[in-house]
Write an enzyme that holds these catalytic residues in place. Structure first.
Site, PDB file in Angstrom:
ATOM      1  N   CYS A 116       0.833  -1.212   0.000  1.00 35.27           N
ATOM      2  CA  CYS A 116       0.000   0.000   0.000  1.00 35.27           C
ATOM      3  C   CYS A 116       0.863   1.255   0.000  1.00 35.27           C
ATOM      4  CB  CYS A 116      -0.884   0.024   1.252  1.00 35.27           C
ATOM      5  SG  CYS A 116      -2.073  -1.312   1.333  1.00 35.27           S
ATOM      6  N   ARG A 121       7.186   5.194   4.324  1.00 34.55           N
ATOM      7  CA  ARG A 121       7.286   4.039   5.233  1.00 34.55           C
ATOM      8  C   ARG A 121       8.699   3.509   5.058  1.00 34.55           C
ATOM      9  NH1 ARG A 121       1.881   0.415   4.173  1.00 34.55           N
ATOM     10  NH2 ARG A 121       2.440  -0.545   6.125  1.00 34.55           N
ATOM     11  N   PRO A 122       9.700   4.263   5.478  1.00 38.78           N
ATOM     12  CA  PRO A 122      11.078   3.920   5.137  1.00 38.78           C
ATOM     13  C   PRO A 122      11.557   2.676   5.869  1.00 38.78           C
ATOM     14  CG  PRO A 122      11.028   5.765   6.663  1.00 38.78           C
ATOM     15  CD  PRO A 122       9.602   5.456   6.327  1.00 38.78           C
ATOM     16  N   ASP A 124      14.709   2.468   6.897  1.00 32.47           N
ATOM     17  CA  ASP A 124      16.014   2.861   7.445  1.00 32.47           C
ATOM     18  C   ASP A 124      16.317   2.174   8.783  1.00 32.47           C
ATOM     19  OD1 ASP A 124      13.957   4.330   8.543  1.00 32.47           O
ATOM     20  OD2 ASP A 124      15.142   6.124   8.886  1.00 32.47           O
TER      21      ASP A 124
END
Length: 429
Positions: A116, A121-122, A124
């Protein structure tokens, strides 16, 4: 391509059986890569994300058998090979393959994950964890390359509470040398479920479900049999649908403690709810629902995944409600679709302001993501007339046998193929 039609206004009655947890299943399946013998997972939901993961495990050489909710994985013949963008792109949780393959093979190449589109919405925090364990991580031509001579336990503090990063670091750390400590870990039930599977496979994990998880690395992991927890988000979606249109609906195969924040908010609105150890009874017939304010938070707070279905229900409340999403600020694409159905609401920053009661009318609407789809289904059940929902590829990623379950409760729901003209209109919209 298909659309889901809902003729609204039917009261809901009866029992709905909740499937296994999607957000657990998408991590449990990659975890099987870490074993040296057969792993059996019971109670998996029949959704597209699970089928995609089954195919990905087969691509790296695993023997995988999946039917009637049971998946048997023999990971012994698996080899480390690059996983292409095609299938990986369909799946947000494909990043769990990074932790599992790094843990077993000390290397992995994974196309950047899809799923989605919910704003940033990293990954990292995942990468920070892998690097702390001794991996070298590079991004080359849209794929993540992970390499390590060996993985060594480390103390890792997560800057942001992240379910994905917590699970991924657990997967990479269980076979690492020495002790790993994850601080500021997420506490979701799905994390406990993954830790339970890994422990059954021989891992040494303490503290899953708290904000500090300790892992002692082991030499190898073996196969086992594991039953998945019920899907609290599917259960919550049906609870919200029952609160909107229910007479008496029994939610079966659910862990009520996983849904305390939702139960509290629904009771605040005036909905009658009775709980037992594995069931929740929703008793309808309320003349009027009260407005509430709610804010999404990490578990055990109100789940961001139930924020969108809840906005549909709040159109019935008598007064003004404010819904604030502190997790994903871009999770308000459903508001325009609800307005098309007659809802009175507006977005200000990270909040949606909903004024009710606003009777909804059936309309042609499009699901922009999985839980927006759920919100439109709830709205369609409440609306007068027929609602046509497109974008079903999102809904099919997260809800198992949705039409059958709704039909069994008395809703009028059916799928139709889109005409060429409708497909063209969709592509131009």
């Amino acid at each position: 391509m298909e659309k889901l039609n809902i003729a609204g206004g039917d009261p809901l009655n009866g029992t709905v059986h909740i499937s296994g947890a999607k957000n657990s299943a998408v991590a449990l399946i990659p975890a099987t890569i870490l074993a040296d013998s057969t792993v059996t997972l019971e109670g998996l939901p029949h959704i597209s994300d699970i089928l995609t993961l089954r195919d990905l495990l087969r691509e790296i050489g695993g023997n995988v058998h999946f039917e009637k909710g049971e998946m048997v994985v023999d990971p012994a013949p698996m080899i480390s090979m690059p996983l292409p963008n095609g299938k990986v792109k369909q799946l947000r949780a494909s990043y769990y393959l990074m932790g599992a393959m790094l843990g077993r093979f000390k290397k992995a190449v994974i196309g950047l994950p899809g799923g989605c589109h919910l704003g940033p919405r990293p990954i990292d925090q995942h990468i920070k964890g892998f690097e702390a364990l001794g991996a070298e991580v590079t991004n080359e031509q849209g794929a993540i390359y992970l390499r390590a001579e060996e993985l060594k336990g480390a103390r890792i503090y997560l800057d942001v509470v992240s379910v994905g990063a917590t699970i991924n670091i657990m997967l990479a750390a269980v076979l690492a040398k020495g002790r790993t400590v994850i601080e500021n870990a997420a506490k979701e039930p799905e994390i406990i479920d993954v830790a339970t599977l890994l422990t059954s496979m021989g891992a040494k994990i303490k503290g899953a479900g708290t904000d500090v998880i300790r892992i002692e690395g082991v030499e190898s992991l073996h196969g086992c049999r594991h039953s998945i927890i019920p899907d609290r988000i599917e259960a919550g979606t049906f609870m919200i649908a029952a609160a909107s249109m229910g007479q008496e609906v029994l939610i079966d195969n659910v862990i009520p403690t996983h849904l305390e924040s939702l139960i509290a908010k629904l009771r605040e609105m005036g909905v009658r709810i009775e709980e037992s150890s594995e069931q929740i009874l929703m008793v309808g017939g309320q003349k009027e629902l009260k407005p509430v304010d709610l804010k999404t938070l990490v578990y055990p707070g109100f789940p961001t995944d139930l924020q969108q279905p809840m906005t549909s229900l709040l159109t019935k409340a008598n007064g003004t409600s404010v819904v604030t999403d502190t997790i994903y600020s871009a999770r308000f694409k459903h508001i325009d679709e609800l307005r098309r159905m007659g809802a009175s609401m507006k977005v200000e920053g990270r909040s949606a302001i909903i004024t009710g009661p606003a009777p909804l009318q059936g309309a042609k609407v499009k699901a922009s993501d999985l839980r927006a789809g759920a919100c439109l289904v709830v709205a369609g059940l409440m609306a007068e007339g027929v609602t046509e929902i497109t974008g079903l590829e999102h809904l099919d990623r997260g809800y198992s046998q949705l039409e059958e379950k709704l039909t069994k409760l008395g809703a009028t729901v059916w799928r139709e193929k889109l005409t060429d003209q409708e497909i063209e209109q969709l592509q131009n919209s």
